[in-house]
Design an enzyme around this catalytic site. Structure first.
Site, short mmCIF file in Angstrom:
data_model
loop_
_atom_site.label_atom_id
_atom_site.label_comp_id
_atom_site.label_asym_id
_atom_site.label_seq_id
_atom_site.Cartn_x
_atom_site.Cartn_y
_atom_site.Cartn_z
N ASP A 181 0.82 -1.21 0.00
CA ASP A 181 0.00 0.00 0.00
C ASP A 181 0.87 1.27 0.00
O ASP A 181 2.04 1.24 0.33
CB ASP A 181 -0.90 0.03 1.23
CG ASP A 181 -2.16 -0.81 1.05
OD1 ASP A 181 -2.30 -1.49 0.02
OD2 ASP A 181 -3.01 -0.80 1.97
N ASP A 182 0.23 2.38 -0.33
CA ASP A 182 0.83 3.73 -0.25
C ASP A 182 1.96 3.95 -1.24
O ASP A 182 2.85 4.78 -1.00
CB ASP A 182 1.32 4.04 1.17
CG ASP A 182 0.22 3.89 2.22
OD1 ASP A 182 -0.96 3.99 1.85
OD2 ASP A 182 0.56 3.68 3.39
N HIS B 65 -7.51 3.96 1.00
CA HIS B 65 -6.51 4.38 1.98
C HIS B 65 -7.20 4.53 3.34
O HIS B 65 -8.24 5.18 3.45
CB HIS B 65 -5.92 5.72 1.52
CG HIS B 65 -4.80 6.24 2.37
ND1 HIS B 65 -3.73 5.47 2.76
CD2 HIS B 65 -4.57 7.48 2.89
CE1 HIS B 65 -2.89 6.20 3.48
NE2 HIS B 65 -3.39 7.42 3.58
#
Length: 305
Positions: A13-14, A134
């Site tokens: 993620d991110d 998110h």
């Protein structure tokens, strides 16, 4: 080769948060530790991340963001329900509180999600292979209906449903995180009928809430995978053994430089933490990769499910 028991998508993620996170995620992918990434298109290093994904053939999806940084949609950067007086999103808990007070416009949520998909396509040259949220914003009440419809309209097939087996019996989580994750689980369960109605798909098993940061270890990953393996074993009475699909959410990288990164407000403590490199080290540990082979866990992308 024997048939795999688990097809496992390990999602970093991110992606795009900062140059150091990008490099750590790429290093993790090249070492076999992750098999997919989720891109934050409003992050400071999003273009660099998209270019790296192209260069290294990394399967990439969209990490829809309604809680951190600045909106992608220009018209929502001022005088919109999505931002505070400084023009930033309300934050992980602030967004939830505003939503609970019915202060968030779903029309503006839809505008922002569609603009994030548009920017993703500009950066990568294609639609997302999957789309999640998110800080799990995509499963929140009201948002989930808009999110699911937007994915359906764009024919984006896969999303994330964060309901983790063994969450409530995990002893390594502090009380405040257990409470937050219990709410995440409730929101995720409430999202399932909505996502099904819109034709969305997700893996059989979700993993990752109990293995973030210092809680990630080879033994803890083995523990979480055992839940997926038990599902595989229960289904093995059939002539052809069932292959279970699973997603493991992870956040590897190198710690962000204090002045470089983020989504408009600079990198947060989570990104600057040494936990990011700890996750990278665990995910590329040779004993973990050997365990995958022994247990017939095959890493893959969402398009391979």
């Amino acid at each position: 080769m024997p048939q795999p028991r688990i097809l496992l998508v390990v999602t970093g993620d991110d992606f795009g948060y900062c140059p150091k996170r990008n490099q750590g995620i790429v290093d993790c992918f090249k070492a076999g530790g992750i098999s997919s990434v989720s891109l934050l298109v409003n992050a400071s290093a999003a273009k660099d991340a998209a270019d790296l994904a192209k260069r290294h053939n990394i399967p990439i999806g969209l990490h829809a963001n309604l809680s951190e940084g600045i909106p992608v949609c220009q018209s929502l950067r001022q005088d919109s329900t999505l931002v505070n007086e400084r023009g930033f999103f309300h934050g992980k808990m602030g967004f939830r509180q505003a939503l609970g007070r019915h202060q968030i416009s779903m029309e503006q949520v839809e505008l922002e999600l569609r603009d994030q998909i548009r920017l993703f396509r500009e950066l990568t040259g294609h639609l997302p292979h999957h789309m999640d949220g998110h800080q799990h914003v995509h499963i929140l009440q009201e948002v989930r209906e808009v999110f699911a419809q937007v994915l359906s309209d764009h024919k984006i097939p896969y999303t994330r449903v964060p309901v983790e087996p063994g969450l409530h019996s995990c002893q390594c989580l502090p009380a405040h995180l257990k409470r937050f994750y219990a709410q995440v689980e409730k929101d995720a369960l409430d999202s399932i009928p909505v996502f099904r109605r819109c034709g969305l798909r997700w893996p059989d098993v979700y993993l990752g809430l109990t293995t973030v940061g210092q809680n990630m270890s080879v033994s803890n990953l083995q523990r979480t995978l055992s839940h997926a393996l038990s599902i595989s074993s229960c289904a093995a009475s059939n002539p052809e053994e069932r292959v279970v699909t699973a997603e493991l959410m992870v956040h590897p990288g190198y710690p962000s430089h204090p002045q470089k990164g983020g989504c408009g407000e600079g990198p947060d403590d989570f990104s600057q933490s040494a936990d990011r490199q700890h996750e990278l080290s665990v995910l590329t540990d040779l004993s973990l990769l050997a365990m995958y082979r022994k247990e017939r866990v095959q890493l893959c992308a969402f398009k391979d499910l």
